[in-house]
Each structure stands twice: as C-alpha cells, then as structure tokens.
Scaffold this active site. Structure first.
Site, short mmCIF file in Angstrom:
data_model
loop_
_atom_site.label_atom_id
_atom_site.label_comp_id
_atom_site.label_asym_id
_atom_site.label_seq_id
_atom_site.Cartn_x
_atom_site.Cartn_y
_atom_site.Cartn_z
CG HIS A 86 23.73 -7.10 -6.36
ND1 HIS A 86 24.42 -8.28 -6.11
CD2 HIS A 86 23.00 -7.55 -7.78
CE1 HIS A 86 24.19 -9.29 -6.61
NE2 HIS A 86 23.33 -8.07 -7.54
CG HIS A 107 18.92 -10.47 -8.25
ND1 HIS A 107 19.51 -10.96 -7.96
CD2 HIS A 107 19.57 -9.39 -9.33
CE1 HIS A 107 20.34 -11.30 -8.47
NE2 HIS A 107 20.63 -10.06 -9.16
CD GLU A 108 20.18 -5.73 -9.97
OE1 GLU A 108 21.31 -5.35 -9.69
OE2 GLU A 108 20.52 -6.53 -11.43
#
Length: 220
Positions: free
Chosen positions: A100, A96-97
């Site tokens: 980004h 998920h990170e």
C-alpha cells in the site's frame, strides 16, 4: 421484517463468519512457521521499501490485529506479531502493508479513488439507515431513494477496495519472489494473503446483495 430479508441476514452472517474463520485459520497456521530469512514483518517490509526506492515511510507497532497503511502520515502499522516475529504470516503481512505504501508513492489510481471516497462513505455508512427508516415511516419515496443512493456509495467503496487490496498482495508476492523466499514459504505467504483478500471479497459481496435487495424492495 420479511422472510427474504431474514434470509439475507442469515446469508450475510454465514459469508462473513465463513471468511473470518478461514482467515484466522490461515493466519494461525503460518504464524507458527518461521521464515528462513529470520526477519520479522517490519524488517521485511523495510527491505521491500528499499527494493522499490520508496522513502519516508514510518513503521509503528499497533494493537492485536491492527495492520494498515495510513496515507495521512505515510506510516505502516503492524500488530505485535507481524512487527516482532519472523513468521510466514508476519512477513506476508508486512509486505502487504508496504504494498500500500508503494501504491501511495507511485500514485496508484484505485488507491486515490478509494481515499477520495472515504469522507463520503463515512457519512453515508452512518446516515443511510436513518434516512431509509425515516422514508418508510413518513412514506416518502424521495427519502428512500436518497438512502439507497447513500448506501450505493458504501458498496462502491467496497468494490474499489478490492483492486487496491489485491494489488498490494500482488506486489508483496512479487517482492518475496524477487527476494528469493523458498517456494514452500512463498506458498504459505500466498495462502495468508489469499485468505485476507477473501474478507474483502466477502464484504463486497454482502454489500452488493444488500443493495440489490434494497432496489428490489423499493420497486415493490
């Protein structure tokens, strides 16, 4: 303090605690389930970066619950569990990170908008209540309107954050599918990401309700 405002506080508290309880439950559940890949969140995230051809991203170990991507130095910070453990929660968090980081590398428009709002929102979040109270005590409608405008920027930030977070989770799931993560483990990763997304939905909902209350109070 009116009855309506008291009920608003109660509703906001229930939404906030309910979302956080669900997140903690899902994170704890899948933190104890090992991924068949045997990779921790940092390693899985690094593989995702390679898959997308994104370079120059640094990984750091943060404190408990500290998971974020920082565009200022192009770094991903993961909490000790995500950084070191090969669990479903860890790989979901790491990817998920990294989602980004991929957004940043590819110039994802909502992320650019959110980043541009940060300085304004930091000021508005600290100033709006002071301006609002001053406007009420001084009976100055202009100050009240200014306070509501400042708070509206905070609401806008929450709304813009939603597509940024949902897209990062979507990127994470797409990679986990492409990497061949077994279906049952993908379901667990999705549960973790969905739970985390709920906290952003809850924050946006609470801030929107608060803004509507402020607008109604001003009109009355």
């Amino acid at each position: 303090m009116t009855y309506t405002y008291i009920m608003l506080i109660v509703l906001s508290t229930v939404i906030g605690f309910g979302a956080q309880w669900y997140v903690n439950r899902q994170i704890k559940k899948y933190s104890s389930i090992r991924s068949s890949f045997g990779l921790n969140g940092r390693q899985m995230g690094a593989n995702m970066l390679s898959y997308h051809g994104v370079q120059g991203v640094q990984f750091r170990q943060g404190g408990e619950g500290e998971d974020h991507f920082d565009p200022r130095d192009n770094s991903v910070t993961l909490d000790p569990h995500a950084f070191n453990q090969p669990s479903i929660t860890a790989i979901a968090t790491g990817c998920h990170e990294v989602g980004h980081a991929c957004q940043f590398a590819q110039g994802y428009a909502p992320m650019k908008i959110r980043s541009s709002l940060v300085p304004v929102v930091n000021f508005a979040s600290n100033a709006w209540m002071i301006v609002f109270v001053a406007g009420i005590f001084l009976n100055m409608v202009g100050l009240v309107n200014l306070a509501i405008l400042l708070y509206a920027f905070a609401v806008l930030f929450h709304l813009v954050t939603l597509p940024v977070e949902l897209n990062a989770s979507h990127r994470a799931m797409d990679y986990l599918v492409a990497a061949g993560l077994p279906e049952q483990e993908r379901a667990g990763a999705f549960s973790v990401l969905r739970a985390c997304a709920l906290t952003y939905v809850a924050a946006a909902l609470v801030s929107a309700i608060q803004l509507l209350y402020l607008l109604q109070a001003r009109n009355n």
